[in-house]
Design a protein around this motif. Sequence first.
Motif, PDB file in Angstrom:
ATOM      1  N   ARG A   6     -21.077 -45.116 -16.867  1.00  0.00           N
ATOM      2  CA  ARG A   6     -20.188 -44.375 -15.960  1.00  0.00           C
ATOM      3  C   ARG A   6     -18.911 -43.938 -16.679  1.00  0.00           C
ATOM      4  NH1 ARG A   6     -21.960 -48.324 -12.120  1.00  0.00           N
ATOM      5  NH2 ARG A   6     -20.072 -49.540 -12.489  1.00  0.00           N
ATOM      6  N   ARG A   7     -18.609 -44.549 -17.789  1.00  0.00           N
ATOM      7  CA  ARG A   7     -17.424 -44.191 -18.575  1.00  0.00           C
ATOM      8  C   ARG A   7     -17.772 -43.362 -19.799  1.00  0.00           C
ATOM      9  NH1 ARG A   7     -16.778 -47.698 -15.178  1.00  0.00           N
ATOM     10  NH2 ARG A   7     -14.776 -48.272 -14.287  1.00  0.00           N
ATOM     11  N   GLY A   8     -18.969 -42.795 -19.811  1.00  0.00           N
ATOM     12  CA  GLY A   8     -19.355 -41.843 -20.849  1.00  0.00           C
ATOM     13  C   GLY A   8     -20.072 -42.406 -22.059  1.00  0.00           C
ATOM     14  N   VAL A   9     -20.360 -43.689 -22.080  1.00  0.00           N
ATOM     15  CA  VAL A   9     -21.075 -44.283 -23.209  1.00  0.00           C
ATOM     16  C   VAL A   9     -22.569 -44.030 -23.037  1.00  0.00           C
ATOM     17  CG1 VAL A   9     -21.658 -46.449 -24.385  1.00  0.00           C
ATOM     18  CG2 VAL A   9     -19.333 -46.066 -23.559  1.00  0.00           C
ATOM     19  N   ASP A  15     -20.011 -44.009 -28.103  1.00  0.00           N
ATOM     20  CA  ASP A  15     -18.808 -43.649 -27.350  1.00  0.00           C
ATOM     21  C   ASP A  15     -18.226 -42.451 -28.074  1.00  0.00           C
ATOM     22  OD1 ASP A  15     -16.641 -43.621 -25.635  1.00  0.00           O
ATOM     23  OD2 ASP A  15     -15.584 -45.263 -26.646  1.00  0.00           O
ATOM     24  N   GLY A  16     -18.583 -41.267 -27.601  1.00  0.00           N
ATOM     25  CA  GLY A  16     -18.227 -40.048 -28.337  1.00  0.00           C
ATOM     26  C   GLY A  16     -19.047 -40.019 -29.616  1.00  0.00           C
ATOM     27  N   ASP A  17     -18.366 -39.946 -30.756  1.00  0.00           N
ATOM     28  CA  ASP A  17     -19.075 -39.929 -32.035  1.00  0.00           C
ATOM     29  C   ASP A  17     -18.992 -41.275 -32.764  1.00  0.00           C
ATOM     30  OD1 ASP A  17     -16.396 -39.787 -32.603  1.00  0.00           O
ATOM     31  OD2 ASP A  17     -16.575 -38.208 -34.118  1.00  0.00           O
ATOM     32  N   VAL A  18     -18.666 -42.339 -32.036  1.00  0.00           N
ATOM     33  CA  VAL A  18     -18.543 -43.673 -32.621  1.00  0.00           C
ATOM     34  C   VAL A  18     -19.700 -44.549 -32.142  1.00  0.00           C
ATOM     35  CG1 VAL A  18     -17.089 -45.737 -32.803  1.00  0.00           C
ATOM     36  CG2 VAL A  18     -16.030 -43.471 -32.708  1.00  0.00           C
ATOM     37  N   VAL A  36     -21.443 -43.911 -40.772  1.00  0.00           N
ATOM     38  CA  VAL A  36     -21.152 -43.663 -39.360  1.00  0.00           C
ATOM     39  C   VAL A  36     -19.941 -44.497 -38.933  1.00  0.00           C
ATOM     40  CG1 VAL A  36     -22.069 -43.996 -37.025  1.00  0.00           C
ATOM     41  CG2 VAL A  36     -23.557 -43.148 -38.822  1.00  0.00           C
ATOM     42  N   SER A  37     -19.043 -43.900 -38.183  1.00  0.00           N
ATOM     43  CA  SER A  37     -17.921 -44.661 -37.624  1.00  0.00           C
ATOM     44  C   SER A  37     -18.475 -45.645 -36.607  1.00  0.00           C
ATOM     45  CB  SER A  37     -16.932 -43.731 -36.924  1.00  0.00           C
ATOM     46  OG  SER A  37     -16.320 -42.876 -37.842  1.00  0.00           O
ATOM     47  N   SER A  38     -18.033 -46.899 -36.707  1.00  0.00           N
ATOM     48  CA  SER A  38     -18.536 -47.908 -35.776  1.00  0.00           C
ATOM     49  C   SER A  38     -17.444 -48.919 -35.465  1.00  0.00           C
ATOM     50  CB  SER A  38     -19.762 -48.615 -36.356  1.00  0.00           C
ATOM     51  OG  SER A  38     -19.410 -49.324 -37.525  1.00  0.00           O
ATOM     52  N   ARG A  39     -17.677 -49.664 -34.386  1.00  0.00           N
ATOM     53  CA  ARG A  39     -16.754 -50.727 -33.998  1.00  0.00           C
ATOM     54  C   ARG A  39     -17.512 -51.735 -33.140  1.00  0.00           C
ATOM     55  NH1 ARG A  39     -14.632 -46.563 -30.014  1.00  0.00           N
ATOM     56  NH2 ARG A  39     -15.215 -47.465 -27.991  1.00  0.00           N
ATOM     57  N   ILE A  40     -16.871 -52.883 -32.930  1.00  0.00           N
ATOM     58  CA  ILE A  40     -17.441 -53.912 -32.063  1.00  0.00           C
ATOM     59  C   ILE A  40     -16.499 -54.095 -30.882  1.00  0.00           C
ATOM     60  CG2 ILE A  40     -18.188 -56.308 -31.873  1.00  0.00           C
ATOM     61  CD1 ILE A  40     -18.651 -56.282 -34.917  1.00  0.00           C
ATOM     62  N   ILE A  70     -12.849 -54.269 -23.814  1.00  0.00           N
ATOM     63  CA  ILE A  70     -11.886 -54.438 -24.914  1.00  0.00           C
ATOM     64  C   ILE A  70     -12.449 -53.718 -26.133  1.00  0.00           C
ATOM     65  CG2 ILE A  70     -10.593 -56.088 -26.305  1.00  0.00           C
ATOM     66  CD1 ILE A  70     -11.322 -58.177 -24.073  1.00  0.00           C
ATOM     67  N   LYS A  71     -11.842 -52.571 -26.435  1.00  0.00           N
ATOM     68  CA  LYS A  71     -12.317 -51.766 -27.566  1.00  0.00           C
ATOM     69  C   LYS A  71     -11.816 -52.340 -28.888  1.00  0.00           C
ATOM     70  CE  LYS A  71     -12.666 -47.478 -24.963  1.00  0.00           C
ATOM     71  NZ  LYS A  71     -12.360 -46.063 -24.918  1.00  0.00           N
TER      72      LYS A  71
END
Length: 125
Positions: free
Chosen positions: A24-27, A47-50, A95-99, A117-118
């Motif tokens: 619902r938040r675009g992911v 999430d976008g390009d991440v 690729v840009s990534s995060r946890i 929590i991004k």
Amino acid sequence: MIAREGSKASGFRAEGVAARYLQRRGVRILEHNVYSRGGEIDLVGMDGDVLVFFEVRYRGRSSFTGSAESITYRKQQRLVRAASFYLHRNGLWNVSSRIDVVAMAPGTIKQYRIQWIKNAIQASP
């Protein structure tokens, strides 16, 4: 008498709720419950390009610690290792990534209280 729901079942339910919340938040959710030699990743999404690896944590009313606070240093290390393994296995090093962490608890007004929590967990240099 109502039987207490097992932690595995409540974990799967929390992951489903988290996936819908994120969508619902675009992911865009790509995968659920990715297992590897490095560990388990609850959700993988864009999430976008991440590229985002999500750790979903649910704690009930009787828990002494909050959902986000329950992620120990050792668990953080396993998540970083699992994400690295995923990137390597899929050839995604550029690729840009995060946890991120999706922390959940029983709500008072809604059924769940959810906190996203991004970039919650980062690899050490």
